[in-house]
Write a protein that holds these residues in place. Structure first.
Motif, PDB file in Angstrom:
ATOM      1  N   THR A 175       1.523  -0.448 -10.745  1.00 35.29           N
ATOM      2  CA  THR A 175       2.524   0.600 -10.579  1.00 35.29           C
ATOM      3  C   THR A 175       3.105   0.486  -9.179  1.00 35.29           C
ATOM      4  OG1 THR A 175       1.066   2.198  -9.542  1.00 35.29           O
ATOM      5  CG2 THR A 175       1.035   2.127 -11.946  1.00 35.29           C
ATOM      6  N   GLY A 176       3.978   1.423  -8.842  1.00 42.09           N
ATOM      7  CA  GLY A 176       4.480   1.500  -7.476  1.00 42.09           C
ATOM      8  C   GLY A 176       3.441   2.041  -6.506  1.00 42.09           C
ATOM      9  N   GLY A 177       2.290   2.494  -6.999  1.00 33.76           N
ATOM     10  CA  GLY A 177       1.237   3.032  -6.131  1.00 33.76           C
ATOM     11  C   GLY A 177       0.808   4.397  -6.624  1.00 33.76           C
TER      12      GLY A 177
ATOM     13  N   GLN B 119      -4.629   2.015   2.685  1.00 34.43           N
ATOM     14  CA  GLN B 119      -4.782   1.256   1.434  1.00 34.43           C
ATOM     15  C   GLN B 119      -4.111   1.999   0.300  1.00 34.43           C
ATOM     16  OE1 GLN B 119      -8.584   0.811  -0.666  1.00 34.43           O
ATOM     17  NE2 GLN B 119      -8.317  -1.401  -0.572  1.00 34.43           N
ATOM     18  N   ASP B 120      -3.385   1.219  -0.484  1.00 37.30           N
ATOM     19  CA  ASP B 120      -2.661   1.711  -1.649  1.00 37.30           C
ATOM     20  C   ASP B 120      -3.536   1.464  -2.886  1.00 37.30           C
ATOM     21  OD1 ASP B 120      -0.717   2.201  -3.564  1.00 37.30           O
ATOM     22  OD2 ASP B 120       0.461   0.416  -3.108  1.00 37.30           O
ATOM     23  N   HIS B 121      -3.313   2.181  -3.965  1.00 36.00           N
ATOM     24  CA  HIS B 121      -4.005   1.910  -5.237  1.00 36.00           C
ATOM     25  C   HIS B 121      -2.928   1.568  -6.250  1.00 36.00           C
ATOM     26  CE1 HIS B 121      -7.027   3.993  -3.002  1.00 36.00           C
ATOM     27  NE2 HIS B 121      -7.918   3.953  -3.976  1.00 36.00           N
ATOM     28  N   LYS B 122      -2.764   0.292  -6.552  1.00 41.30           N
ATOM     29  CA  LYS B 122      -1.598  -0.122  -7.347  1.00 41.30           C
ATOM     30  C   LYS B 122      -1.753   0.072  -8.852  1.00 41.30           C
ATOM     31  CE  LYS B 122       0.923  -3.143  -4.307  1.00 41.30           C
ATOM     32  NZ  LYS B 122       0.217  -3.750  -3.188  1.00 41.30           N
ATOM     33  N   ARG B 123      -3.005  -0.043  -9.346  1.00 36.21           N
ATOM     34  CA  ARG B 123      -3.176   0.056 -10.806  1.00 36.21           C
ATOM     35  C   ARG B 123      -3.080   1.507 -11.268  1.00 36.21           C
ATOM     36  NH1 ARG B 123      -4.722  -4.344 -13.629  1.00 36.21           N
ATOM     37  NH2 ARG B 123      -4.944  -6.166 -12.294  1.00 36.21           N
TER      38      ARG B 123
ATOM     39  N   ILE C  32      -0.618 -11.344   1.622  1.00 30.06           N
ATOM     40  CA  ILE C  32      -0.297 -11.338   0.192  1.00 30.06           C
ATOM     41  C   ILE C  32       1.213 -11.219   0.035  1.00 30.06           C
ATOM     42  CG2 ILE C  32      -0.495  -9.976  -1.935  1.00 30.06           C
ATOM     43  CD1 ILE C  32      -3.019 -11.520  -1.357  1.00 30.06           C
ATOM     44  N   GLU C  33       1.819 -10.327   0.823  1.00 33.15           N
ATOM     45  CA  GLU C  33       3.278 -10.156   0.760  1.00 33.15           C
ATOM     46  C   GLU C  33       3.756  -9.438   2.015  1.00 33.15           C
ATOM     47  OE1 GLU C  33       4.873  -7.161  -1.751  1.00 33.15           O
ATOM     48  OE2 GLU C  33       3.242  -5.770  -1.387  1.00 33.15           O
ATOM     49  N   PHE C  34       5.039  -9.538   2.269  1.00 34.44           N
ATOM     50  CA  PHE C  34       5.662  -8.712   3.306  1.00 34.44           C
ATOM     51  C   PHE C  34       6.665  -7.791   2.644  1.00 34.44           C
ATOM     52  CE2 PHE C  34       4.595 -12.227   6.342  1.00 34.44           C
ATOM     53  CZ  PHE C  34       3.830 -11.456   7.198  1.00 34.44           C
ATOM     54  N   ASN C  35       6.808  -6.587   3.192  1.00 40.33           N
ATOM     55  CA  ASN C  35       7.915  -5.734   2.829  1.00 40.33           C
ATOM     56  C   ASN C  35       8.705  -5.431   4.094  1.00 40.33           C
ATOM     57  OD1 ASN C  35       7.311  -5.547   0.073  1.00 40.33           O
ATOM     58  ND2 ASN C  35       5.752  -3.994   0.493  1.00 40.33           N
ATOM     59  N   ALA C  36       9.974  -5.143   3.906  1.00 38.41           N
ATOM     60  CA  ALA C  36      10.876  -4.971   5.045  1.00 38.41           C
ATOM     61  C   ALA C  36      11.148  -3.498   5.304  1.00 38.41           C
ATOM     62  CB  ALA C  36      12.180  -5.716   4.771  1.00 38.41           C
ATOM     63  N   ARG C  37      10.155  -2.645   5.035  1.00 45.29           N
ATOM     64  CA  ARG C  37      10.381  -1.186   5.045  1.00 45.29           C
ATOM     65  C   ARG C  37       9.044  -0.483   5.071  1.00 45.29           C
ATOM     66  NH1 ARG C  37       8.044  -0.608   0.420  1.00 45.29           N
ATOM     67  NH2 ARG C  37       8.198  -2.357  -1.002  1.00 45.29           N
ATOM     68  N   PHE C  38       9.086   0.846   5.222  1.00 47.84           N
ATOM     69  CA  PHE C  38       7.873   1.647   5.086  1.00 47.84           C
ATOM     70  C   PHE C  38       7.302   1.471   3.681  1.00 47.84           C
ATOM     71  CE2 PHE C  38       9.955   4.301   8.414  1.00 47.84           C
ATOM     72  CZ  PHE C  38       8.885   4.508   9.270  1.00 47.84           C
ATOM     73  N   GLY C  39       5.980   1.431   3.576  1.00 47.76           N
ATOM     74  CA  GLY C  39       5.336   1.334   2.269  1.00 47.76           C
ATOM     75  C   GLY C  39       5.338   2.678   1.571  1.00 47.76           C
ATOM     76  N   ASP C  40       5.306   2.629   0.262  1.00 51.33           N
ATOM     77  CA  ASP C  40       5.237   3.841  -0.534  1.00 51.33           C
ATOM     78  C   ASP C  40       4.108   3.626  -1.534  1.00 51.33           C
ATOM     79  OD1 ASP C  40       5.761   6.213  -1.748  1.00 51.33           O
ATOM     80  OD2 ASP C  40       7.806   5.729  -2.357  1.00 51.33           O
ATOM     81  N   PRO C  41       3.026   4.351  -1.510  1.00 54.17           N
ATOM     82  CA  PRO C  41       2.789   5.658  -0.874  1.00 54.17           C
ATOM     83  C   PRO C  41       2.042   5.627   0.475  1.00 54.17           C
ATOM     84  CG  PRO C  41       1.094   5.267  -2.506  1.00 54.17           C
ATOM     85  CD  PRO C  41       1.929   4.023  -2.450  1.00 54.17           C
ATOM     86  N   GLU C  42       1.943   4.478   1.144  1.00 56.18           N
ATOM     87  CA  GLU C  42       1.199   4.457   2.409  1.00 56.18           C
ATOM     88  C   GLU C  42       1.814   5.382   3.463  1.00 56.18           C
ATOM     89  OE1 GLU C  42       2.050   1.852   0.627  1.00 56.18           O
ATOM     90  OE2 GLU C  42       0.669   0.164   0.836  1.00 56.18           O
ATOM     91  N   THR C  43       3.160   5.401   3.516  1.00 55.05           N
ATOM     92  CA  THR C  43       3.836   6.213   4.530  1.00 55.05           C
ATOM     93  C   THR C  43       3.434   7.679   4.439  1.00 55.05           C
ATOM     94  OG1 THR C  43       5.655   4.684   4.411  1.00 55.05           O
ATOM     95  CG2 THR C  43       6.135   6.808   5.412  1.00 55.05           C
TER      96      THR C  43
ATOM     97  N   LEU D 149       8.039  -3.746   9.557  1.00 49.86           N
ATOM     98  CA  LEU D 149       7.498  -4.902   8.847  1.00 49.86           C
ATOM     99  C   LEU D 149       6.170  -4.452   8.267  1.00 49.86           C
ATOM    100  CD1 LEU D 149       7.680  -7.861   7.991  1.00 49.86           C
ATOM    101  CD2 LEU D 149       6.468  -8.466  10.089  1.00 49.86           C
ATOM    102  N   TYR D 150       6.081  -4.548   6.962  1.00 43.59           N
ATOM    103  CA  TYR D 150       4.901  -4.102   6.225  1.00 43.59           C
ATOM    104  C   TYR D 150       4.141  -5.354   5.795  1.00 43.59           C
ATOM    105  CZ  TYR D 150       2.636  -2.530   1.789  1.00 43.59           C
ATOM    106  OH  TYR D 150       1.778  -2.283   0.751  1.00 43.59           O
ATOM    107  N   GLY D 151       2.924  -5.501   6.293  1.00 41.44           N
ATOM    108  CA  GLY D 151       2.085  -6.624   5.863  1.00 41.44           C
ATOM    109  C   GLY D 151       1.157  -6.145   4.774  1.00 41.44           C
TER     110      GLY D 151
END
Ligand code: AMP
Ligand code: GLY
Length: 705
Positions: free
Chosen positions: A225-227, A211-215, A282-293, A268-270
C-alpha cells in the motif's frame, strides 16, 4: 512581516507540513492547493489541481506567496519547481531533472553507481525476452521494478518464474504503467527504514529516522500500500547506522547530483535497508515520505520556515532541534484498499481522539465527516517511549467509529514485539537431570552399579567450595554417586598425583574432576595430564583436546557442550551461519569455536580488546561471549535477529550477578538470548553429569568386550 505560504498537495503528509508551518512564528497566512477538511482548519483551500502548474504559478504570483512547499512527487516530476523559479517564486522542491532520483530507477542507479553508494546490483531491460532470460538464469526471489513513477505499485518481488513472467508482461508488454522499461535487481533482506533529509545543493540536514508499514494487513501480509502506519525512533537503527547513512549515502548522492548539474533543493528520502552486509539503498524519493512525515514532523521543536526557505533559496541551512520522544501513527483505510473500495461512509468520534488526527482522504457533507479515499486518516500519538505511544493510539482509536474503515493492529511491531526467545538454561538443565535420574533409577532396579564421580578439592577457596558443593548436589539429585576428596592447601603435587592415580585405577569411579584453580605450588598441567583420559569429565586432558581438534571428539568440555546443546535444542541453524566467539579460553572460547566449525559455521574468534569489536560482533548470526567483563556487549554490538549466548558471570560490588552482555538492552532486537544468571551455568553442570554417565557407559561397554 509574517510570511505567506502555499502548500501543494492534499494528503496526510501535507496536513503534517501545514501543521508544522502553522506552529512557525515566521508564518502568517497558509494556503493549500487543494488540501482536505483537516488541512482546512488551519490553511485556506485553493481549488487548483496539483498538476495544473501554470494556474498554480499564476495564483502564487497574484497572491504574493513568499514560499511554496510541494508535498507529492507528481507536480515535481512535471517541473513545478522549474516553472515557479522561472517566474521568480521561491519554491521548496526539486527541479524536474533532480526529481529523476525518484521518477527514474535507472537514473537513481546511475547516480548511486557514480557516487559509490551501496545498493542492490541490478540490470536494466526494455525487451521482454531478454529480461525473462536474465531472470531465468538467476536465483529467486528476484526484484522487478518498473522504471518510472507507479504510485508504490511498481515493485514486484517474484518468488518463481511464473510470478516473474506475469510482472514482466505487465510492465513490458501490457503498457500497464506507461513506458516500457524495468530494472531487475538482487533481493536483499533486513529491516527497512526511512531517512529523510533536507538537501540544498551539497548541504544536508537529517530528520529522525522512521519506519513505514507498507503491507495492508497485520504481520506484514497482504498487498503493498502507500503505507499503513509509521513510528519513530527505531531501536534497531543505531546512531552509527544513521551517521553511516548520512555520510555514505545521502551526502555522496547530494554531491553527485550537484556535479551532474541537477542539484537537489527539497527533501531526499532514502528508503534504506540494514542488511547483513551493511546499509543499502532500496529506493530514493524526492519528497517527504508518507506516512513517515506524519510521525517525524511532530517532533520538530524549531521553526520549520527558515529551513524550508533556505533550502528553496540556496542559503545556509539552520540547525534544527528534534524532541527525543516517540511518535507512532496508525492509518485508517477504507475496506478493500489498496484494491477497490467505496467512499462516503460516515466517520464519528474523530474529535474525541486525544492526539493528532491527520486527514488523508476525507470530506465534509454539511457537518458530517465522510470517507473520500483509500487511506482516510492517520491517528498519531506522541509519548515518552514507543510502547506508551502505541498503547495510547490503540486505546484512543476506540473512539473513532466507521463501518467501512480498517487498520493494522501491529504498527511498531518490529520494535515492540521483538521479544526474544529466552534460552532458559535452568529449565533445560532440569530436564536433562530428570532424564539422567530415570536412567540411573533403571540401573538401580537392575541391581547394577550406578555411575560415580570423584571430585578433588584442594584448599578452601570459598568460590571453589561453592562450585564443588553445586556439583556434589547435582550428582545427588540424579542418583549419580559422588566422592569428595578434600585435600589441604599444603598438599604436595606428588601426593595429589598419587590420589589421582589411585582414582584412575579404581573400578568404582567413572569420572574424575579436579576443581581449578590449584594452589601456586602445584603445576596444573601435570595434574590435568595425570587424569585418565577416559575418566576426564572436564575434557581438558591433551588426548581429549586432540580428539576435539581432530574432529572426532569423545568427551567434550562441559560449557561448550552445554552451549551446543542449547542451540540444537532450539533448532537454531548453525550450518552456513556466521558465528562470532568473543573470548579465547581453552575451556570455553576455543572449543566452542571448533564445535561450531564442525557444523559448518563461519567462525570468527575475537576478544574483548579486538579492534572495532562492534563491527565484528554485528556480523554474527550466533554471538557467544565469554570474557568476564560486565556489559561489554550492548545494543550496538548485535545484529537484529541474532542468537546471543552469554557465558559471562560478573559479580558487582552490590553482589548482583551480571553478564558480559547487557541483557535488557540487547533483548529488544535479538531472536534468542541466554539470561545471566540462569543461562549457561546450570547447563555446564548438567553436561558434567552427562559426561560422567558417558564415561560410565564407555567403561562398562569396554569391560564387556
Ligand atoms: P519501493 O517501491 O522501491 O519502495 O519498493 C517497495 C518495497 O519492495 C520496498 O519497501 C521493499 O520492501 C521491497 N523491495 C524493493 N527492492 C527490494 C530489494 N532489492 N530487495 C528486497 N526487497 C525490496
Ligand atoms: N512511505 C513511502 C513513501 O513515502 O514513498
Amino acid at each position: 512581516m509574517k510570511k505567506t505560504v502555499l502548500v501543494i498537495g492534499s494528503g496526510g503528509r501535507c496536513h503534517a507540513i501545514v501543521d508544522a508551518l502553522h506552529k512557525s512564528p515566521s508564518v502568517g497566512k497558509i494556503y493549500c492547493a487543494q488540501g482536505n477538511p483537516g488541512i482546512a482548519q488551519t490553511a485556506e483551500p485553493v481549488p487548483i489541481k496539483e498538476t495544473d502548474i501554470p494556474a498554480l504559478r499564476d495564483w502564487a504570483l497574484e497572491h504574493n506567496i513568499d514560499l511554496t512547499v510541494v508535498g507529492p512527487e507528481v507536480p515535481l516530476s512535471l517541473g513545478i519547481a522549474d516553472e515557479f523559479r522561472k517566474a521568480g517564486l521561491n519554491i521548496f522542491g526539486h527541479t524536474k531533472s533532480a526529481t529523476q532520483i525518484e521518477s527514474s530507477k535507472s537514473f537513481a542507479k546511475m547516480i548511486m553507481q557514480k557516487a559509490n553508494v551501496p545498493t542492490a546490483s541490478y540490470r536494466p531491460f526494455d525487451d521482454y525476452n531478454e529480461a525473462l532470460d536474465y531472470v531465468s538464469s538467476r536465483p529467486f526471489p528476484t526484484v522487478i521494478k518498473y522504471d518510472g513513477l507507479a504510485a508504490g505499485k511498481g515493485v514486484v518481488i517474484a518468488n518463481n518464474l511464473s510470478e516473474a513472467q506475469t510482472a514482466l508482461q505487465d510492465m513490458l508488454c501490457n503498457n500497464t504503467f506507461g513506458n516500457d522499461k524495468v530494472i531487475i535487481e538482487d533481493y536483499l533482506t533486513g529491516p527497512e527504514f526511512s531517512l529523510m533529509c533536507f538537501v540544498s545543493g551539497r548541504q544536508v540536514a537529517a530528520m529522525p529516522v522512521a519506519q513505514d508499514h507498507k503491507r495492508a494487513f497485520d504481520n506484514d501480509e497482504g498487498p503493498n500500500t502507500g503505507g499503513m502506519g509509521a513510528y519513530t525512533p527505531l531501536p534497531f537503527i543505531t546512531p552509527q547506522d544513521e551517521q553511516f547513512a548520512i555520510e555514505h549515502i545521502i551526502q555522496p548522492v547530494a554531491n553527485r547530483m550537484a556535479d551532474e548539474g541537477c542539484p537537489l533543493s527539497g527533501v531526499l528520502y532514502g528508503g534504506l535497508m540494514k542488511t547483513d552486509n551493511g546499509i543499502k539503498v532500496i529506493e530514493f524519493n524526492a519528497r517527504f515520505g508518507d506516512p513517515e512525515t506524519e510521525v517525524v514532523l511532530p517532533l520538530l521543536e524549531s521553526d520549520i520556515y527558515p529551513m524550508l526557505f533556505n533550502v528553496a533559496t540556496g542559503r545556509q541551512l539552520p540547525s534544527l532541534n528534534w524532541s527525543k520522544k516517540a511518535v507512532l501513527g496508525v492509518v485508517l483505510a477504507s475496506k478493500g484498499y489498496p484494491g477497490h473500495y467505496v467512499k462516503g461512509a460516515l466517520i464519528t468520534g474523530a474529535d474525541s481522539f486525544e492526539g493528532i488526527i491527520y486527514h488523508m482522504g476525507t470530506k465534509y457533507e454539511g457537518n458530517q465527516l465522510l470517507t473520500a479515499g483509500g487511506r482516510v486518516m492517520m491517528a498519531v500519538s506522541m509519548a515518552d517511549d514507543l510502547k506508551q505511544a502505541r498503547d495510547h493510539v490503540y486505546r484512543q482509536l476506540q473512539h473513532i467509529q466507521c463501518s467501512n474503515l480498517f487498520y493494522r493492529n501491529d504498527i511498531g511491531h518490529w520494535a515492540l514485539n521483538s521479544k526474544p526467545v529466552v534460552l532458559d538454561g535452568k529449565q533445560m538443565a532440569q530436564q536433562i537431570k530428570d532424564d539422567l535420574r530415570c536412567q540411573v533409577q533403571s540401573l538401580v532396579s537392575q541391581n547394577k552399579r550406578v555411575p560415580a564421580l570423584a571430585v578433588i578439592l584442594v584448599g578452601n577457596n570459598p568460590a571453589s567450595q561453592t562450585y564443588v558443593n553445586g556439583k556434589i548436589k547435582a550428582c545427588a539429585s540424579t542418583g549419580i554417586q559422588s566422592r569428595l576428596v578434600s585435600l589441604p592447601d599444603s598438599v604436595s603435587e606428588q601426593e595429589l598425583l598419587q590420589h589421582i592415580s589411585s582414582l584412575n585405577r579404581d573400578d568404582t569411579v567413572d569420572g574424575i574432576l579436579v576443581q581449578l584453580p590449584l594452589p601456586k605450588h602445584i603445576n596444573t598441567e601435570n595434574v590435568i595430564n595425570a587424569i585418565a583420559p577416559e575418566k576426564d569429565v572436564d575434557a581438558f586432558h591433551p588426548l581429549n583436546v586432540a580428539q576435539l581438534w581432530n574432529g572426532t571428539p569423545n568427551l567434550v568440555p562441559c560449557t561448550p557442550r552445554g552451549i551446543m546443546y542449547m542451540l540444537h535444542n532450539h533448532n537454531i541453524r548453525i550450518d552456513g551461519k556466521t558465528a562470532v566467539v568473543v573470548g579465547r579460553s581453552n575451556i570455553v572460547g576455543k572449543p566452542v569455536a571448533k564445535l561450531l566449525l564442525d557444523e559448518n559455521a563461519t567462525v570468527i574468534i575475537a576478544h574483548s580488546h579486538t579492534e572495532d569489536l562492534e563491527s565484528i560482533t554485528r556480523m554474527a548470526d550466533i554471538l557467544i561471549v565469554a570474557v568476564g567483563k560486565k556489559h561489554c556487549i550492548g545494543l550496538t554490538h548485535v545484529k537484529p535477529g541474532a542468537t546471543v549466548i552469554d557465558v559471562g558471570i560478573n559479580r558487582d560490588s552490590d553482589g548482583k550477578l551480571y553478564g558480559d552482555v547487557n541483557f535488557d538492552e540487547v533483548k529488544t532486537i535479538v531472536s534468542y538470548i541466554t539470561p545471566v544468571p540462569g543461562g549457561v551455568g546450570p547447563m555446564t553442570i548438567a553436561m558434567l553429569l552427562e559426561n560422567t554417565l558417558q564415561c560410565y557407559k564407555q567403561r562398562n561397554h569396554n569391560n564387556q568386550l
